[in-house]
Design a protein around this motif. Sequence first.
Motif, PDB file in Angstrom:
ATOM      1  N   LYS A 109      45.401  19.671  45.138  1.00 18.86           N
ATOM      2  CA  LYS A 109      46.029  19.431  43.847  1.00 18.86           C
ATOM      3  C   LYS A 109      47.495  19.813  43.948  1.00 18.86           C
ATOM      4  CE  LYS A 109      47.019  23.010  42.345  1.00 18.86           C
ATOM      5  NZ  LYS A 109      47.898  24.125  42.834  1.00 18.86           N
ATOM      6  N   PHE A 170      54.818  34.838  38.315  1.00 15.57           N
ATOM      7  CA  PHE A 170      55.198  35.008  39.731  1.00 15.57           C
ATOM      8  C   PHE A 170      56.550  35.718  39.865  1.00 15.57           C
ATOM      9  CE2 PHE A 170      52.240  31.390  40.097  1.00 15.57           C
ATOM     10  CZ  PHE A 170      51.469  31.799  41.173  1.00 15.57           C
ATOM     11  N   ARG A 182      58.116  26.772  47.297  1.00 14.43           N
ATOM     12  CA  ARG A 182      57.548  25.513  46.804  1.00 14.43           C
ATOM     13  C   ARG A 182      57.264  25.531  45.292  1.00 14.43           C
ATOM     14  NH1 ARG A 182      52.390  25.177  45.419  1.00 14.43           N
ATOM     15  NH2 ARG A 182      51.016  26.875  45.999  1.00 14.43           N
ATOM     16  N   LEU A 183      57.090  26.733  44.713  1.00 13.54           N
ATOM     17  CA  LEU A 183      56.793  26.798  43.282  1.00 13.54           C
ATOM     18  C   LEU A 183      57.979  26.414  42.402  1.00 13.54           C
ATOM     19  CD1 LEU A 183      54.563  29.973  42.854  1.00 13.54           C
ATOM     20  CD2 LEU A 183      53.990  27.637  42.205  1.00 13.54           C
ATOM     21  N   ASP A 195      51.764  22.655  39.608  1.00 12.40           N
ATOM     22  CA  ASP A 195      51.047  23.690  40.367  1.00 12.40           C
ATOM     23  C   ASP A 195      49.942  24.361  39.553  1.00 12.40           C
ATOM     24  OD1 ASP A 195      50.956  25.069  42.971  1.00 12.40           O
ATOM     25  OD2 ASP A 195      51.126  26.822  41.677  1.00 12.40           O
ATOM     26  N   LEU A 196      50.260  24.783  38.328  1.00 14.22           N
ATOM     27  CA  LEU A 196      49.278  25.523  37.525  1.00 14.22           C
ATOM     28  C   LEU A 196      48.785  24.727  36.318  1.00 14.22           C
ATOM     29  CD1 LEU A 196      50.884  29.099  37.405  1.00 14.22           C
ATOM     30  CD2 LEU A 196      49.151  28.241  38.975  1.00 14.22           C
ATOM     31  N   TYR A 199      45.506  22.870  36.309  1.00 12.18           N
ATOM     32  CA  TYR A 199      44.238  23.546  35.985  1.00 12.18           C
ATOM     33  C   TYR A 199      43.977  23.523  34.476  1.00 12.18           C
ATOM     34  CZ  TYR A 199      44.086  25.392  40.758  1.00 12.18           C
ATOM     35  OH  TYR A 199      44.032  25.520  42.122  1.00 12.18           O
ATOM     36  N   SER A 292      41.837  29.148  37.294  1.00 13.65           N
ATOM     37  CA  SER A 292      41.478  28.350  38.475  1.00 13.65           C
ATOM     38  C   SER A 292      40.202  28.868  39.129  1.00 13.65           C
ATOM     39  CB  SER A 292      42.617  28.347  39.496  1.00 13.65           C
ATOM     40  OG  SER A 292      42.910  29.657  39.924  1.00 13.65           O
ATOM     41  N   TRP A 321      43.108  37.582  47.380  1.00 11.63           N
ATOM     42  CA  TRP A 321      43.849  36.893  46.326  1.00 11.63           C
ATOM     43  C   TRP A 321      44.264  37.914  45.289  1.00 11.63           C
ATOM     44  CZ3 TRP A 321      41.840  33.663  41.775  1.00 11.63           C
ATOM     45  CH2 TRP A 321      42.735  32.632  41.477  1.00 11.63           C
TER      46      TRP A 321
HETATM   47  O1  LIG Z   1      46.298  26.366  43.035  1.00  7.82           O
HETATM   48  C1  LIG Z   1      46.799  27.440  42.807  1.00  7.82           C
HETATM   49  O2  LIG Z   1      46.041  28.428  42.323  1.00  7.82           O
HETATM   50  C2  LIG Z   1      46.408  29.759  42.511  1.00  7.82           C
HETATM   51  C3  LIG Z   1      47.894  29.961  42.380  1.00  7.82           C
HETATM   52  O3  LIG Z   1      48.195  31.264  42.765  1.00  7.82           O
HETATM   53  C4  LIG Z   1      48.660  28.969  43.249  1.00  7.82           C
HETATM   54  O4  LIG Z   1      50.052  29.040  42.993  1.00  7.82           O
HETATM   55  C5  LIG Z   1      48.244  27.594  42.924  1.00  7.82           C
HETATM   56  O5  LIG Z   1      48.833  26.669  43.818  1.00  7.82           O
END
Ligand SMILES: O=C1OC[C@@H](O)[C@H](O)[C@H]1O
Length: 395
Positions: A109, A170, A182-183, A195-196, A199, A292, A321
């Motif tokens: 994603k 972040f 990349r963020l 990126d987020l 979700y 996520s 994580w």
């Molecule tokens: O897909 C993701 O989920 C967790 C996040 O920390 C991350 O930046 C992101 O790409």
Amino acid sequence: MPETIRWGILATGGIAVTFTKDLLVDPKTRGVDKVVHTVTAAASSSGASRAKSFLEEVGAPSDAKGYGSYEELAKDPNVDIIYVSTPHSHHYQNAMLCLEAGKNVLVEKAFTVNAPQARKLAEKAKEKNLFLMEAVWTRYFPLSIYVRELITSGKLGNVTKVSVDNSVDFNPYEKFADGKHRLVNPDLAGGALLDLGIYSLTWVFQTLYHTQPAGDRKPPKVLSSIRKYEPTGVDETTTMLLTFPRTTGGDAHGIAMTSVALSADVDGKGSAGPAIRIQGKKGELQVLGPVSRPTQTRLILKDGVEDKTWPFPGPGAGSGWKNGFGDSLNAEGEGHGMFWEADEAAIALIEGRKESRFEDLEESIVIMEVMDEVRRQNGFTLPEKIETTRYPVDL
Ligand SMILES: O=C1OC[C@@H](O)[C@H](O)[C@H]1O
Ligand SMILES: NC(=O)C1=CN([C@@H]2O[C@H](COP(=O)(O)OP(=O)(O)OC[C@H]3O[C@@H](n4cnc5c(N)ncnc54)[C@H](OP(=O)(O)O)[C@@H]3O)[C@@H](O)[C@H]2O)C=CC1
């Protein structure tokens, strides 16, 4: 007898390590007996030695090949499916490379930078009769399956409102101040939305869109607002209101929020409450934990409350994580949960399916269209070389 599916890993960054460690866990440990995954090759744009050290790090079989270019991996006849784990900016070019070479593809994603690119990939997969899927791992968790089934069972009544906040601080103004990460980097299609926000949209879509009969899924109207990350111009915080038209039962509202500079879970202990709320006339389902990778559900009906926890079976990547405060969100050796999406892709290959059961390509494209519209409404553009549908383009 289980069938063996041979994976190739394209790019060796952070998520590739986590995914591949999870992938190599025996599927029987999570009750899956139809398939066994193996890794036969990996490729790194940084060179063959990085590909080889990656294969060692993840515990791949010793005869797996390490390539110094993505092109070599795409041509490897001993690979059935390729997992693309480059930044968003590169997904279109990399996935197209694999499809053109006749490989099935699982793409991280967000699927692509925009909907026209997503459509082109879907067309290419169809033309070549190949499997293609967006790797939104969250959709494949038993928890997500439970949520969708609860909604279609009617237990919540007509679900007409879902709100989701996937915001993770972040600390980008300090940590990513040079704009290269990349963020926040426009050249890598950075920003919260892709990126987020994907979700938040995933939760809104899997509850309000995917649960509708296939012929009755209509794209939503979109209203949105973006607060920019001024140093690079990508989105820092984005809020979306989606109105899903329905033939029966009236419209449904999805509120999808995201940020890379605020946290929806300030103390890292869930004190801020559930980030996902799914509301129907008869009840509410709350989903708790990281959006996520949620871990709990709370079903609230007029006659009582039912709490459930959803453990991640081990062994697995246990990647350490962490949330914004440095607290670990998963235990060492615990499955990270990426194996479930891999199982779906592999089982589709065995069954001869070309798309995922839980998110087909049409749904990935509609979600990309929503993100395109959000960017259009807020004047958020990305460089032409990563927005283009031309192929090949040297990034
Ligand atoms: O897909 C993701 O989920 C967790 C996040 O920390 C991350 O930046 C992101 O790409
Ligand atoms: N499902 C999930 O939970 C998560 C998914 N993701 C998704 O995975 C993808 C990759 O994210 P992540 O692993 O965190 O990113 P990383 O930056 O850690 O890794 C990306 C990899 O892509 C390759 N790459 C090729 N070209 C470039 C380039 N120009 N700049 C940077 N890297 C490049 C590199 O691998 P090499 O040198 O080997 O070619 C690099 O290591 C994204 O799509 C992201 O959204 C990310 C985190 C979590």
